[in-house]
Scaffold this motif. Structure first.
Motif, mmCIF file in Angstrom:
data_model
loop_
_atom_site.group_PDB
_atom_site.id
_atom_site.type_symbol
_atom_site.label_atom_id
_atom_site.label_comp_id
_atom_site.label_asym_id
_atom_site.label_seq_id
_atom_site.Cartn_x
_atom_site.Cartn_y
_atom_site.Cartn_z
ATOM 1 N N MET A 64 21.281 75.410 10.721
ATOM 2 C CA MET A 64 21.254 73.973 10.867
ATOM 3 C C MET A 64 22.445 73.525 11.713
ATOM 4 N N ARG A 65 22.181 72.650 12.696
ATOM 5 C CA ARG A 65 23.253 72.072 13.499
ATOM 6 C C ARG A 65 22.955 70.606 13.767
ATOM 7 N N VAL A 66 23.993 69.788 13.638
ATOM 8 C CA VAL A 66 23.899 68.382 14.001
ATOM 9 C C VAL A 66 24.902 68.182 15.129
ATOM 10 N N ILE A 67 24.404 67.742 16.277
ATOM 11 C CA ILE A 67 25.255 67.535 17.445
ATOM 12 C C ILE A 67 25.327 66.043 17.704
ATOM 13 N N GLY A 68 26.529 65.486 17.644
ATOM 14 C CA GLY A 68 26.730 64.075 17.911
ATOM 15 C C GLY A 68 27.272 63.886 19.304
ATOM 16 N N THR A 69 26.890 62.796 19.948
ATOM 17 C CA THR A 69 27.456 62.483 21.259
ATOM 18 C C THR A 69 28.269 61.204 21.170
ATOM 19 N N VAL A 70 29.355 61.194 21.915
ATOM 20 C CA VAL A 70 30.222 60.034 21.999
ATOM 21 C C VAL A 70 30.635 59.880 23.456
ATOM 22 N N GLY A 71 30.794 58.646 23.892
ATOM 23 C CA GLY A 71 31.206 58.405 25.273
ATOM 24 C C GLY A 71 31.108 56.927 25.580
ATOM 25 N N HIS B 210 14.887 64.769 9.599
ATOM 26 C CA HIS B 210 14.611 65.622 10.769
ATOM 27 C C HIS B 210 15.017 67.069 10.510
ATOM 28 N N LEU B 211 16.097 67.279 9.756
ATOM 29 C CA LEU B 211 16.571 68.642 9.490
ATOM 30 C C LEU B 211 15.606 69.431 8.599
ATOM 31 N N GLU B 212 14.692 68.743 7.950
ATOM 32 C CA GLU B 212 13.689 69.453 7.155
ATOM 33 C C GLU B 212 12.723 70.222 8.045
ATOM 34 N N ASP B 213 12.552 69.760 9.293
ATOM 35 C CA ASP B 213 11.598 70.387 10.215
ATOM 36 C C ASP B 213 12.238 70.991 11.454
ATOM 37 N N SER B 214 13.533 70.804 11.632
ATOM 38 C CA SER B 214 14.197 71.272 12.852
ATOM 39 C C SER B 214 15.570 71.858 12.521
ATOM 40 N N ASP B 215 15.970 72.878 13.284
ATOM 41 C CA ASP B 215 17.284 73.497 13.080
ATOM 42 C C ASP B 215 18.404 72.697 13.735
ATOM 43 N N VAL B 216 18.060 71.884 14.751
ATOM 44 C CA VAL B 216 19.057 71.117 15.501
ATOM 45 C C VAL B 216 18.607 69.668 15.585
ATOM 46 N N VAL B 217 19.554 68.755 15.394
ATOM 47 C CA VAL B 217 19.302 67.321 15.576
ATOM 48 C C VAL B 217 20.437 66.765 16.423
ATOM 49 N N LEU B 218 20.095 65.920 17.388
ATOM 50 C CA LEU B 218 21.110 65.253 18.200
ATOM 51 C C LEU B 218 21.257 63.815 17.715
ATOM 52 N N VAL B 219 22.502 63.388 17.509
ATOM 53 C CA VAL B 219 22.797 62.013 17.090
ATOM 54 C C VAL B 219 23.469 61.311 18.261
ATOM 55 N N ASP B 220 22.815 60.287 18.759
ATOM 56 C CA ASP B 220 23.283 59.553 19.935
ATOM 57 C C ASP B 220 23.930 58.241 19.503
#
Length: 194
Positions: A1-8, A77-87
């Motif tokens: 499981m990975r959650v990737i957040g973006t900031v900018g 989303h993590l129930e069905d996917s290994d990676v989620v992107l948080v924008d």
């Protein structure tokens, strides 16, 4: 499981990174959607009132209000996917909430582009809320008021978006497809090489 957040900062390319994720089949949670929904719930036009409602939510429910409302969506989303992107992470408080919620599985990525390039991009795109009379400098000050500087400083990885769109897409694809537990694939080394 990975959650990737973006900031900018506005116009840096966060939405473009989200588009790459969607092309790869990675679920994207857009924190701004929480704000847009709140605008609609209050009978307001999101294009006109987004910034004001973002501020109101934080004043009414604390600086982590938008992240808090995003957590259940991310978990679904993590129930069905290994990676989620948080924008759309906007503050150090939000970063801490995601780090606590997802422990070592959370990575924060700063999407960077210089001010003049971002201003050009914003002026050339046709997106609601971009040209609502608020100058970019004022918009950035509002974002910094939420704690954007702290969030940017907390980033684990910085990806510059100053070269071609194809180069940026390649960097984002590498971040989204690397194996769990691997260090980011030379993303730090790519800074300034565009």
């Amino acid at each position: 499981m990975r959650v990737i957040g973006t900031v900018g900062m506005p116009g840096s390319g966060k939405s473009e990174a989200a588009a790459v994720a969607e092309e790869l089949g990675v679920p994207v949670v857009i924190m701004g959607d929480v704000i847009r929904q709140e605008c609609r719930d209050r009978g307001l036009d999101p294009a006109e009132h987004h910034g004001r409602i973002a501020q109101a939510l934080r004043e009414e429910n604390g600086p982590g209000a938008i992240a808090e409302r995003s957590l259940p969506i991310i978990r679904d989303h993590l129930e069905d996917s290994d990676v989620v992107l948080v924008d759309g992470i906007r503050s150090g408080v939000e970063v801490e909430q995601f780090r606590e919620a997802f422990d070592g599985a959370f990575t924060l990525v700063e999407v960077y582009a210089p001010y003049d390039l971002r201003r050009e991009r914003i002026e050339s795109r046709d997106r609601p809320g971009d040209v609502d009379g608020e100058p970019l400098a004022a918009r950035e000050e509002r974002e910094k008021g939420f704690g954007m500087d702290e969030a940017i400083e907390a980033a684990d990885v910085r990806v510059e978006n100053t070269g071609s769109l194809e180069e940026f897409h390649e960097r984002v694809t590498e971040l989204l497809t690397e194996e769990v537990g691997d260090p980011p694939a030379d993303a730090e080394a790519e800074v300034g090489e565009s």
